[in-house]
Design a protein around this motif. Structure first.
Motif: not given
Length: 298
Positions: A31-39
């Motif tokens: 699952h996506l995390h905050l790092g993915h969300a930022y990118s």
């Protein structure tokens, strides 16, 4: 007669400069995390500011770990954040033929060789020595010590092998390379010299995966017409390998921006492998898309 493969974006021919193309390219192995969300949010923001397009690419060459349910989940998470992207979505697992043709082209240039050594044999070849590592910390491939093992005459036609880039030969075919590292607004850049030799003879294909990340990402960006690559600073040094492959395959050079990483409470890089808290978990705790934007500094 050698057939030359041409990889190019085949959009409509006009007198106008095509709009910028950016991409967010997650792997559906968790699952996506905050790092993915930022990118993802940063790519969308830059695409909007530049008047460009945003693509979603599914990097699922590891078919043993990537799952359809994770892909469905990441699409839901990105839509929840308010992101939109152009369709159709490219899945790497549906385009292994593109990577095979790129490997054929590199083979014709004489910059690939077969490596038959197992991980155990590689470890034994460098045991007891202070051995140089690549920018990610993995030991460089000890080709000289393993020449006898890597001799194709010692193996039958069914033997498993890895295709590695002959770095020495590849560098003979390339001028000094570098790339333009831009600010987030893409108004100014500095030239970063590429040092692909620091990576040694990198893997470009292996039995269980018919391509590597390094090869697939370069081929995909060219075929999709990606003009601006925005990704984390953990990929900064790998750009040297990508620039070399782009040169060998005569592919265009995108503009690059490597953004800061979102770190955990202990300063660690967020990762699926260490079970960093996912966007789904944050949503279940009551977080809103606006909360996520604040958490990543947007």
């Amino acid at each position: 007669m050698m057939t030359v493969m041409v990889l190019c974006y085949t959009g409509p021919v006009t007198n106008q400069t095509p709009p910028p193309v950016l991409r967010f390219a997650p792997s559906p192995n968790g699952h996506l995390h905050l790092g993915h969300a930022y990118s993802a949010l940063l790519n969308a923001s830059i695409a909007r500011e530049l008047g460009g397009r945003l693509l979603l690419r599914i990097e699922d060459i590891d078919i043993t770990r990537c799952r359809p349910d994770y892909e469905r989940a990441l699409r839901e998470d990105l839509a929840w954040l308010g992101l939109e992207w152009d369709e159709p979505v490219r899945r790497q697992s549906e385009h292994f033929g593109d990577y095979a043709r790129a490997l054929d082209r590199l083979q014709a240039l004489g910059v690939l060789y077969r490596s038959y050594a197992s991980r155990k044999e590689i470890a034994m070849a460098i045991a007891g020595q202070e051995w140089q590592g690549d920018p990610d910390g993995a030991p460089l491939y000890p080709r000289e010590a393993l020449r006898a093992i890597d001799d194709p005459a010692q193996h039958g036609p069914q033997a498993a092998f890895t295709l590695r880039l002959d770095m020495e030969r590849a560098l003979e075919l390339a001028p000094p390379l570098g790339w333009k590292e831009y600010r987030p607004d893409f108004t100014a850049a500095e030239t970063v010299p590429a040092e692909p030799e620091k990576w040694g003879d990198v893997v470009l294909s292996r039995k269980e995966f018919p391509t590597s990340y390094h090869l697939a990402v370069v081929v995909d960006d060219a075929l999709q017409g990606v003009s601006h690559v925005v990704r984390g600073r953990d990929m900064l040094h790998a750009t040297a390998i990508h620039r070399l492959i782009q040169h060998l395959l005569a592919l265009p050079e995108p503009a690059y921006h490597h953004h800061p990483l979102i770190l955990g409470q202990e300063g660690e890089k967020l990762s699926k492998s260490i079970a960093s808290k996912s966007l789904r978990a944050l949503k279940a705790e009551g977080a809103t898309p606006g909360d996520i934007r604040k958490l990543v500094g947007m």
